[in-house]
Design an enzyme around this catalytic site. Structure first.
Site, short mmCIF file in Angstrom:
data_model
loop_
_atom_site.label_atom_id
_atom_site.label_comp_id
_atom_site.label_asym_id
_atom_site.label_seq_id
_atom_site.Cartn_x
_atom_site.Cartn_y
_atom_site.Cartn_z
N SER A 1 -0.56 3.96 3.16
CA SER A 1 0.13 3.72 3.86
C SER A 1 1.98 3.83 4.54
O SER A 1 2.56 3.86 2.42
CB SER A 1 -0.32 2.40 4.27
OG SER A 1 0.32 1.76 6.10
N TYR B 1 0.11 -7.03 2.68
CA TYR B 1 -0.29 -5.81 2.42
C TYR B 1 0.16 -4.80 2.28
O TYR B 1 -0.33 -4.24 1.32
CB TYR B 1 -0.97 -5.26 4.45
CG TYR B 1 -1.50 -4.22 4.38
CD1 TYR B 1 -2.47 -3.93 4.57
CD2 TYR B 1 -0.65 -3.44 5.23
CE1 TYR B 1 -3.43 -2.73 4.07
CE2 TYR B 1 -0.82 -2.22 5.67
CZ TYR B 1 -2.93 -2.09 5.08
OH TYR B 1 -2.95 -0.43 4.72
N LYS C 1 -0.61 -2.30 -0.87
CA LYS C 1 -0.30 0.27 -1.35
C LYS C 1 0.55 0.18 -2.52
O LYS C 1 0.68 1.01 -2.98
CB LYS C 1 -0.57 0.08 0.01
CG LYS C 1 -1.08 0.03 1.32
CD LYS C 1 -2.76 0.68 1.15
CE LYS C 1 -3.65 0.79 2.32
NZ LYS C 1 -4.68 0.62 1.98
N ASN D 1 -2.49 -4.55 16.97
CA ASN D 1 -1.95 -2.47 17.00
C ASN D 1 -1.47 -2.58 18.81
O ASN D 1 -2.45 -3.00 19.40
CB ASN D 1 -2.70 -1.58 16.16
CG ASN D 1 -2.97 -2.07 14.74
OD1 ASN D 1 -4.34 -2.59 14.29
ND2 ASN D 1 -1.72 -2.27 14.35
N PHE E 1 0.86 7.90 8.46
CA PHE E 1 1.87 7.22 9.48
C PHE E 1 0.32 5.85 10.90
O PHE E 1 0.41 5.41 9.89
CB PHE E 1 2.79 7.69 9.87
CG PHE E 1 3.44 7.98 9.36
CD1 PHE E 1 3.02 8.74 8.18
CD2 PHE E 1 4.53 8.04 9.68
CE1 PHE E 1 3.56 8.95 7.48
CE2 PHE E 1 5.63 8.09 8.50
CZ PHE E 1 5.44 8.49 7.03
P1 NAD Z 1 -10.88 -0.11 8.74
O1 NAD Z 1 -11.09 -1.81 8.74
O2 NAD Z 1 -11.51 -0.24 10.27
O3 NAD Z 1 -12.52 0.17 7.81
C1 NAD Z 1 -12.36 -0.56 5.75
C2 NAD Z 1 -13.50 -0.44 6.64
O4 NAD Z 1 -13.90 -1.37 4.82
C3 NAD Z 1 -14.66 -1.30 6.75
O5 NAD Z 1 -15.47 -0.93 7.19
C4 NAD Z 1 -14.39 -3.02 6.29
O6 NAD Z 1 -16.96 -3.56 6.83
C5 NAD Z 1 -14.76 -2.25 4.34
N1 NAD Z 1 -14.40 -2.74 3.81
C6 NAD Z 1 -13.22 -3.39 3.06
N2 NAD Z 1 -13.49 -4.21 1.85
C7 NAD Z 1 -14.66 -3.76 1.60
C8 NAD Z 1 -15.47 -4.38 0.13
N3 NAD Z 1 -14.56 -4.82 -0.72
N4 NAD Z 1 -16.10 -3.81 -0.08
C9 NAD Z 1 -17.45 -2.95 0.92
N5 NAD Z 1 -16.45 -2.60 1.91
C10 NAD Z 1 -15.63 -2.94 2.28
O7 NAD Z 1 -9.95 0.17 8.55
P2 NAD Z 1 -9.36 1.48 8.66
O8 NAD Z 1 -8.44 1.14 10.16
O9 NAD Z 1 -10.13 2.05 8.93
O10 NAD Z 1 -8.72 1.56 7.65
C11 NAD Z 1 -8.67 2.58 6.30
C12 NAD Z 1 -7.73 2.09 4.97
O11 NAD Z 1 -6.63 2.94 5.70
C13 NAD Z 1 -7.63 1.25 4.76
O12 NAD Z 1 -7.51 0.92 3.24
C14 NAD Z 1 -6.03 1.23 5.31
O13 NAD Z 1 -5.32 -0.22 4.30
C15 NAD Z 1 -5.42 1.87 5.44
N6 NAD Z 1 -4.96 2.13 6.59
C16 NAD Z 1 -4.68 1.84 7.69
C17 NAD Z 1 -3.78 2.48 8.98
C18 NAD Z 1 -4.25 1.86 9.92
O14 NAD Z 1 -3.02 1.09 11.27
N7 NAD Z 1 -5.30 1.53 10.05
C19 NAD Z 1 -2.86 2.99 8.27
C20 NAD Z 1 -2.71 2.84 6.91
C21 NAD Z 1 -3.22 3.15 6.34
C1 WQD Z 2 3.02 -0.29 17.20
C2 WQD Z 2 4.45 -1.07 17.67
C3 WQD Z 2 4.99 -2.83 17.52
C4 WQD Z 2 1.52 -4.28 19.42
C5 WQD Z 2 1.10 -0.72 11.19
C6 WQD Z 2 1.37 -1.48 9.56
C7 WQD Z 2 1.01 -0.06 8.82
C8 WQD Z 2 -0.39 0.29 9.29
C9 WQD Z 2 -0.08 1.09 10.61
C10 WQD Z 2 -1.51 0.10 7.71
C11 WQD Z 2 5.81 -1.09 17.14
C12 WQD Z 2 4.80 -2.79 19.04
C13 WQD Z 2 2.69 -3.45 18.66
C14 WQD Z 2 1.52 -5.38 20.31
C15 WQD Z 2 4.02 -3.93 21.26
N1 WQD Z 2 -1.23 -0.11 8.80
N2 WQD Z 2 3.57 -3.70 19.61
N3 WQD Z 2 3.31 -5.32 21.33
O1 WQD Z 2 3.88 -1.97 13.15
O2 WQD Z 2 3.56 0.41 13.24
O3 WQD Z 2 1.97 -0.60 11.77
O4 WQD Z 2 0.21 -0.30 11.18
O5 WQD Z 2 -0.45 0.50 6.63
O6 WQD Z 2 1.25 -1.31 8.00
O7 WQD Z 2 1.65 -2.12 9.67
O8 WQD Z 2 1.64 -1.21 14.20
O9 WQD Z 2 0.15 -0.97 16.14
O10 WQD Z 2 1.12 -3.05 15.34
O11 WQD Z 2 3.26 -1.19 16.05
O12 WQD Z 2 5.05 -3.88 21.00
O13 WQD Z 2 1.05 -6.15 21.52
O14 WQD Z 2 3.77 -1.13 18.73
O15 WQD Z 2 5.95 -3.75 17.80
O16 WQD Z 2 6.77 -0.53 17.51
P1 WQD Z 2 3.23 -0.79 12.78
P2 WQD Z 2 1.64 -1.74 15.41
#
Ligand code: NAD
Ligand code: WQD
Length: 337
Positions: A125, A150, A154, A200, A179
């Site tokens: 991330s 969290y 990572k 989010n 991102f």
């Molecule tokens: P998500 O929660 O939708 O998907 C994660 C999946 O993993 C879920 O279906 C959950 O049931 C499963 N899971 C979690 N722990 C488990 C375990 N111990 N055993 C089996 N299943 C398990 O999340 P996502 O948004 O799809 O994110 C996927 C990956 O990407 C994560 O590693 C997250 O940290 C990373 N990531 C997400 C974002 C984002 O904003 N969505 C941004 C950066 C990185």
């Molecule tokens: C985006 C922008 C808020 C909600 C997060 C995790 C990051 C990564 C991606 C996993 C920010 C603004 C949000 C609301 C708002 N995930 N906002 N009102 O914080 O950039 O990143 O998700 O790895 O680790 O921190 O994403 O969607 O929460 O926020 O104004 O109700 O929207 O302040 O500027 P963020 P976000």
């Protein structure tokens, strides 16, 4: 057909990646206990691909169960999405995050070693960059000062992969730093399933537009940006999913051990207010919002330098912020709640 284990394959990014894997002729074998996803994702996947997804409903920190899956499925590679991802919850319950996010990767790497599986793509991330020492951030930018437990999971997972790679001359590791993934599959059969009040931005926008939330609070309009709201790099989840296929194909072509990291963003920063207005324009729907105070822990601006992903993987985004907002709204409407 080549097979890849997709941990967390029923989740938001994992499910979209399963679609792209199949389209590229790689069979995804999902490992997910559905702790943060739902059965309906599997139905959606079947509607899109015409194939019943293969899923093992186990916890990735359960070494015995994982061992059985590897023995039965004999995969060629692994994509590891499974993790807990709620930043706020990780502050309240950090041990849950260290246990699951670090424990599942450690268990997975040991299981891979036992079965002679060498190729792994890992979900990292942009949170590892913290504030970011320069913008846009490159893969060489400083990492390590994450803003939440969290985020630190990572940072630790990336280090674990580097150390495992240094100790195992055959391991092939690709770490992908996402991102801000948003949007949904254009079919509206799969998308993001936020549980409870979304943290989010985009799920909050779609729920506010649908009347499920009173109004969106924009967290701060006094930042040093063009309209005072924070800047992020919002990337369509289908573009993101395609990068995983390219990463696996790239690893296969190298035929040599490697440990590489890539940014996955659009390279473009957009403000919160731009995101809201784009949603309104493309969908012809109003988003009720108010300006509120800054959210603790938010960085002012974050967006990716994507030159390495383009040069090495040949990956570039094809979808715009407007495409993402259109697909997010279609998905919200399909959810009907
Ligand atoms: P998500 O929660 O939708 O998907 C994660 C999946 O993993 C879920 O279906 C959950 O049931 C499963 N899971 C979690 N722990 C488990 C375990 N111990 N055993 C089996 N299943 C398990 O999340 P996502 O948004 O799809 O994110 C996927 C990956 O990407 C994560 O590693 C997250 O940290 C990373 N990531 C997400 C974002 C984002 O904003 N969505 C941004 C950066 C990185
Ligand atoms: C985006 C922008 C808020 C909600 C997060 C995790 C990051 C990564 C991606 C996993 C920010 C603004 C949000 C609301 C708002 N995930 N906002 N009102 O914080 O950039 O990143 O998700 O790895 O680790 O921190 O994403 O969607 O929460 O926020 O104004 O109700 O929207 O302040 O500027 P963020 P976000």
């Amino acid at each position: 057909m080549r097979r890849t284990i997709v941990t967390g394959g029923a989740g938001f990014i994992g499910s979209h990646t399963c679609v792209e894997l199949l389209a590229a002729g790689i069979e995804p074998v999902i490992v997910d206990d559905l702790r943060n996803s739902e059965e309906r994702v599997l139905e959606g996947l079947e509607k899109i691909t015409g194939r019943k997804p293969v899923i093992h409903r186990i916890d990735c920190t359960d070494a015995q169960a994982l061992n059985k899956v590897f023995a039965a499925e004999r995969p060629d590679s692994v994509i590891h999405f499974a993790a807990d991802k709620a930043v706020g919850e990780s502050v309240r319950d950090p041990l849950k995050y260290y246990h699951n996010n670090i424990g599942s990767l450690a268990t997975l790497l040991r299981t891979m070693a036992k079965h002679g599986i060498k190729d792994i793509v890992f979900s990292s991330s942009c949170t590892v960059y913290g504030e970011g020492d320069k913008l846009p951030v490159t893969e060489d930018s400083r990492t390590g000062a994450a803003a939440s437990p969290y985020g630190y999971t990572k940072v630790v997972c990336e280090q674990m992969l580097r150390d495992a790679s240094a100790a195992d001359a055959d391991l092939c590791v690709v770490m992908l730093r996402y991102f801000n993934p948003i949007g949904a599959h254009p079919s509206a059969h799969i998308g993001e399933l936020p549980i409870g009040v979304p943290n989010n931005l985009v799920p909050f926008i779609t729920q506010a537009a649908a009347g499920l939330r009173d109004k969106l609070t924009v967290f701060g309009n006094d930042y040093p940006t063009r309209d005072g709201s924070c800047i992020r790099d919002y990337i369509h989840v289908v573009d993101l999913a395609k990068a995983h296929v390219l990463a696996l194909q790239w690893i296969a072509k190298q035929n040599a051990p490697l440990c590489e990291v890539f940014n996955l963003g659009t390279g473009q920063g957009n403000t919160v207010l731009e995101a809201v207005h784009t949603f309104e324009e493309v969908n012809g729907v109003k988003v009720p919002f108010v300006i509120g105070p800054r959210r603790p822990g938010d960085v002012v601006a974050m967006y990716a330098d994507t030159a390495k992903s383009l040069k090495v993987l040949g990956w570039r985004t094809e979808r715009t912020l407007a495409d993402s907002m259109r697909d997010a709204w279609r998905w919200q409407q399909a959810l009907g709640k």
